[in-house]
Enzyme design. Structure first.
Site, PDB file in Angstrom:
ATOM      1  N   GLU A 175       0.821  -1.204   0.000  1.00 34.30           N
ATOM      2  CA  GLU A 175       0.000   0.000   0.000  1.00 34.30           C
ATOM      3  C   GLU A 175       0.865   1.269   0.000  1.00 34.30           C
ATOM      4  O   GLU A 175       0.498   2.282  -0.597  1.00 34.30           O
ATOM      5  CB  GLU A 175      -0.931   0.001   1.212  1.00 34.30           C
ATOM      6  CG  GLU A 175      -1.992  -1.088   1.201  1.00 34.30           C
ATOM      7  CD  GLU A 175      -3.082  -0.836   0.188  1.00 34.30           C
ATOM      8  OE1 GLU A 175      -2.785  -0.872  -1.020  1.00 34.30           O
ATOM      9  OE2 GLU A 175      -4.225  -0.601   0.612  1.00 34.30           O
ATOM     10  N   THR A 233      -5.166   6.811  -5.863  1.00 27.65           N
ATOM     11  CA  THR A 233      -5.224   7.061  -4.424  1.00 27.65           C
ATOM     12  C   THR A 233      -4.320   8.209  -4.019  1.00 27.65           C
ATOM     13  O   THR A 233      -4.680   9.046  -3.185  1.00 27.65           O
ATOM     14  CB  THR A 233      -4.843   5.784  -3.648  1.00 27.65           C
ATOM     15  OG1 THR A 233      -5.716   4.725  -4.045  1.00 27.65           O
ATOM     16  CG2 THR A 233      -4.967   5.993  -2.155  1.00 27.65           C
TER      17      THR A 233
END
Length: 312
Positions: A134, A187
């Site tokens: 991530e 993101t």
């Protein structure tokens, strides 16, 4: 454990997830049941992590540039292990969709490798390695997608330093309706527009809603759960990036949804419903509303997956 160590390969279903759930930015997420990637991980004799095949999406094949490769290397480094693995990924979750595409790959990689090595780590211990994937994807090592992918159900990140993740109860009648407009929101870009300073009153309202949501899951109070799905901090900023967000929110309320919000960083949105009847009716309403908007879209209707990643 010995049986796992003799395995040469493993095939997995790595589920999609919904992060934030309105009131829990970066600390709350849940796992979906019928949306996800498939991964095949096998040992190799090259002592290397190799991304050997990706179908469905155009993603980096270099291990250091792929979230699955980065997460896998983090696990092996922690173990001091030199075993190599080949990773194949069938990407059914579109990158940038807001339902945990990078988390599925990262979590699936560490779950599968852990199994092939004889399960030296618990699923909760695997979270910190998946978070490194991530970090590559978004610039931030957040756990609100990888935790529910690995643990199933609802996950609450109590703290990041030290990392502490709690599993929350699942309510069997909950259904998640996901609408994914076919536009990509990275993101990193979606995080960059968030204000870094908050009004105290908004912060108070937000943590009140988060606490109420946790209480609602434990007390099986669907009505309280719905009233807790409020976001005064992130949604007002990010919702402007999502086509017809306000109209979909109004449609959800009019058709009995418990709540409506942005899934992760968007552009996907979620409507949380009680029972199949309400969820199916709202799905038809979403389909009809979005059909003539000249935007391609996907609709997913799912139970909450209490298991997380599954061996196929």
């Amino acid at each position: 454990m010995e049986k796992d160590q003799k395995l040469r390969e493993i095939k997995l279903f790595a589920p999609a997830t919904v992060a934030n759930l309105s009131c829990g930015y970066d600390v709350l997420g849940c796992c979906l049941d019928n949306v996800g990637d498939e991964m095949l991980i096998r040992k190799n004799d090259k002592k290397q992590i190799r991304i050997s095949k990706i179908t469905g999406q155009d993603l980096p094949m270099e291990a250091d540039k792929n979230v699955a490769g980065v997460a896998a290397k983090a696990l092996l480094t922690a173990l001091g292990e030199s075993q190599g693995f080949d990773i194949e990924i069938e990407k059914n979750i579109k990158a940038g969709s807001g339902i945990g595409s990078s988390a599925a790959s990262a979590a699936g990689a560490v779950f599968g490798i852990n199994k092939l090595l004889g399960t030296p780590f618990s699923n909760i211990e695997l979270i910190k390695f998946a978070m490194e994937g991530e970090r590559l994807a978004s610039g931030n090592a957040h756990a609100d997608n990888v935790a529910p992918a690995l643990l199933g159900g609802f996950s609450l990140v109590k703290s990041y330093n030290p990392l502490e993740v709690l599993s929350l109860p699942n309510l069997p009648e909950l259904r998640m309706l996901i609408l994914h407009p076919q536009i990509e929101l990275k993101t990193k870009d979606s995080r960059s527009i968030i204000r870094q300073n908050l009004e105290l009153q908004k912060a108070i309202n937000q943590w009140g809603n988060l606490a109420a949501l946790v209480s609602a899951l434990y007390t099986k109070d669907y009505e309280l759960l719905g009233r807790s799905l409020k976001d005064e901090i992130i949604e007002p900023v990010r919702s402007i990036l999502i086509p017809y967000f306000d109209e979909l929110k109004t449609l959800s309320a009019a058709n009995g949804a418990l709540g409506f919000g942005i899934s992760g960083s968007g552009p996907s949105v979620f409507a949380m419903c009680k029972g199949d009847k309400t969820a199916e009716k709202l799905k038809a309403e979403f389909q009809e509303f979005y059909a003539d908007k000249n935007i391609d879209f996907d609709l997913h209707l799912s139970k909450i997956n209490s298991e997380g990643i599954k061996v196929l």
